[in-house]
Write a protein that holds these residues in place. Sequence first.
Motif, mmCIF file in Angstrom:
data_model
loop_
_atom_site.group_PDB
_atom_site.id
_atom_site.type_symbol
_atom_site.label_atom_id
_atom_site.label_comp_id
_atom_site.label_asym_id
_atom_site.label_seq_id
_atom_site.Cartn_x
_atom_site.Cartn_y
_atom_site.Cartn_z
ATOM 1 N N ARG A 8 0.880 -1.178 0.000
ATOM 2 C CA ARG A 8 0.000 0.000 0.000
ATOM 3 C C ARG A 8 0.907 1.214 0.000
ATOM 4 O O ARG A 8 1.584 1.504 0.985
ATOM 5 C CB ARG A 8 -0.923 -0.008 1.215
ATOM 6 C CG ARG A 8 -1.962 1.096 1.214
ATOM 7 C CD ARG A 8 -2.991 0.880 2.326
ATOM 8 N NE ARG A 8 -4.134 1.753 2.149
ATOM 9 C CZ ARG A 8 -4.335 2.879 2.825
ATOM 10 N NH1 ARG A 8 -3.460 3.256 3.756
ATOM 11 N NH2 ARG A 8 -5.391 3.625 2.601
ATOM 12 N N GLU A 49 -2.966 1.402 -4.050
ATOM 13 C CA GLU A 49 -3.067 0.036 -3.557
ATOM 14 C C GLU A 49 -2.308 -0.910 -4.488
ATOM 15 O O GLU A 49 -2.307 -0.726 -5.699
ATOM 16 C CB GLU A 49 -4.531 -0.388 -3.460
ATOM 17 C CG GLU A 49 -5.386 0.498 -2.560
ATOM 18 C CD GLU A 49 -4.991 0.414 -1.090
ATOM 19 O OE1 GLU A 49 -4.240 -0.509 -0.715
ATOM 20 O OE2 GLU A 49 -5.443 1.287 -0.315
ATOM 21 N N ASN A 50 -1.653 -1.887 -3.897
ATOM 22 C CA ASN A 50 -0.896 -2.880 -4.675
ATOM 23 C C ASN A 50 0.060 -2.177 -5.642
ATOM 24 O O ASN A 50 0.130 -2.476 -6.827
ATOM 25 C CB ASN A 50 -1.849 -3.797 -5.443
ATOM 26 C CG ASN A 50 -1.137 -5.010 -6.023
ATOM 27 O OD1 ASN A 50 -0.104 -5.440 -5.506
ATOM 28 N ND2 ASN A 50 -1.678 -5.552 -7.102
ATOM 29 N N VAL A 65 3.140 -1.367 4.170
ATOM 30 C CA VAL A 65 2.924 0.005 3.710
ATOM 31 C C VAL A 65 4.256 0.593 3.271
ATOM 32 O O VAL A 65 5.274 0.449 3.964
ATOM 33 C CB VAL A 65 2.318 0.881 4.830
ATOM 34 C CG1 VAL A 65 2.194 2.332 4.373
ATOM 35 C CG2 VAL A 65 0.949 0.340 5.244
ATOM 36 N N VAL A 103 -2.729 7.735 -2.392
ATOM 37 C CA VAL A 103 -2.547 6.347 -1.961
ATOM 38 C C VAL A 103 -2.716 5.437 -3.172
ATOM 39 O O VAL A 103 -3.657 5.600 -3.959
ATOM 40 C CB VAL A 103 -3.567 5.959 -0.867
ATOM 41 C CG1 VAL A 103 -3.376 4.496 -0.463
ATOM 42 C CG2 VAL A 103 -3.440 6.868 0.341
ATOM 43 N N THR A 141 1.365 1.067 -10.669
ATOM 44 C CA THR A 141 0.885 -0.301 -10.471
ATOM 45 C C THR A 141 1.485 -1.263 -11.487
ATOM 46 O O THR A 141 1.020 -2.397 -11.613
ATOM 47 C CB THR A 141 -0.654 -0.342 -10.576
ATOM 48 O OG1 THR A 141 -1.056 0.197 -11.841
ATOM 49 C CG2 THR A 141 -1.296 0.446 -9.449
ATOM 50 N N ASP A 170 0.544 0.469 9.355
ATOM 51 C CA ASP A 170 0.331 1.911 9.362
ATOM 52 C C ASP A 170 1.522 2.597 10.035
ATOM 53 O O ASP A 170 1.808 2.353 11.214
ATOM 54 C CB ASP A 170 -0.960 2.210 10.134
ATOM 55 C CG ASP A 170 -1.256 3.702 10.254
ATOM 56 O OD1 ASP A 170 -0.447 4.532 9.789
ATOM 57 O OD2 ASP A 170 -2.305 4.034 10.835
#
Length: 450
Positions: free
Chosen positions: A32, A41-42, A73, A39, A57, A404
């Motif tokens: 993340r 994701e993946n 993260v 942000v 990505t 986090d």
Amino acid sequence: MRLNALIASAALALTLATPAVAQETVAITGGRVLTGTSVIENGTVVIANGRIASVGTGAAPAGARIIDARGKVVAPGFVAVDSGLGGSEVSSVQGSNDLSNSANTLSAAFDLSYGLDPWSFTLPVARLGGVTRAVVTPRHGGSSGGHSHDDSDFAGAGHGGYQSPGLFAGQAAVIHLGQGQDILVRPRVAMVAPFGEAGARVAGGGRGAEFVLFKETMAEVRLYARNKAAYDRAALRDLSLSRADLEALIPVAEGRMPLIVSVSRASDIRQVLRLAREEGVKVILDGAEEGWLVADEIAAAGVPVLLHPNSNLPGNFQTRASRMENAAALNAAGVVIAIKANEGAVHRARETRYNAGNAVSHGLPFEAAIAAITVNPARIFGFAGQFGELRAGAAGDVVVWSGDPLEPLSQPSAVFVNGVEQPMQARNLMLRDRYKDGGEGAMPPAYSAR
């Protein structure tokens, strides 16, 4: 065996400041990704030649070393502001503290970059807290969030005829926390001056005198800048500052160098904003514990704030209205904020992320908290896009977290500075490992039974 253990321990300590060699291409995949502004994701973060090559990505490039960050993260390295990293080892030991100055003829010209120590034990500790850059600032008796054992007021001359004590504490510098002997990124990035109660003490006890002193100083700097030839011939009236200080203040008077102003009370903040307008100087508010009361005015002036979000106890009359929602209120008003660590961000610089997390618990959006310890400090000090952000072309300062990064239980599993992976070791951990089990080499030879 004990001698060998001691030698090995000393060698390991030295490697903590030994420059790393070759920079390979690294792809951090599946995590993340917190870019500092968004942000993903993946996501995949590619580091090459010391910088961020790409963020997105896509697949990892052929031949890259892969770091699997699935379930983790990935974030930019944090930036510690109002910090003493590299400039102080033990604040109460004068010989190891190069953050303050009391020279007879030097105040604004004090340049702490000459005293930086790349072998400081504080740097690896901060790095393991995700800090990869720091804005190192000179200390004075009114340093907001600082930790000073110097009872003298500020730099400046007395009997030599110069301003006594000096209103200016000196010039800040930016460093990186990577291994190596050259940690300086840029010296003289900002001037530092106390206002509020501390500034009033400098001027003789009253806030009104402090502002008049500042305006007179700016007038002298501009007079000097226009008449350097006359100054060299001793054909200019006597000035209250040394030539070195006058030269150092020209960029401030011309609005090219920002002035970090330590100030807390809302009324003092309003007067500093007025002073900045009248004098055409660029200011950065440091502290601003009562800033939430005048948040709209700060935002309208386009002035950023360096703050400690946990300040909520009125330790004096200039912080009566301090509250832990200060960061959230300033951010909501549109003020660019940067979150500070504790005790001058030297031994506790790693707590930068904890303070950001506390700000989130008191209303600051998570994304804004991440920005306040990454992209915002870079923007405030003129490094937008150069570090503090995961974007193509920025410095390869990347940290892979177990979770986090604002959660205290999360820990880094990899730290990169300028594209070089750093050792996950620091002196405090070495001492822990040496003494925790009481085994061979646990005690120095002089304390061991013969």
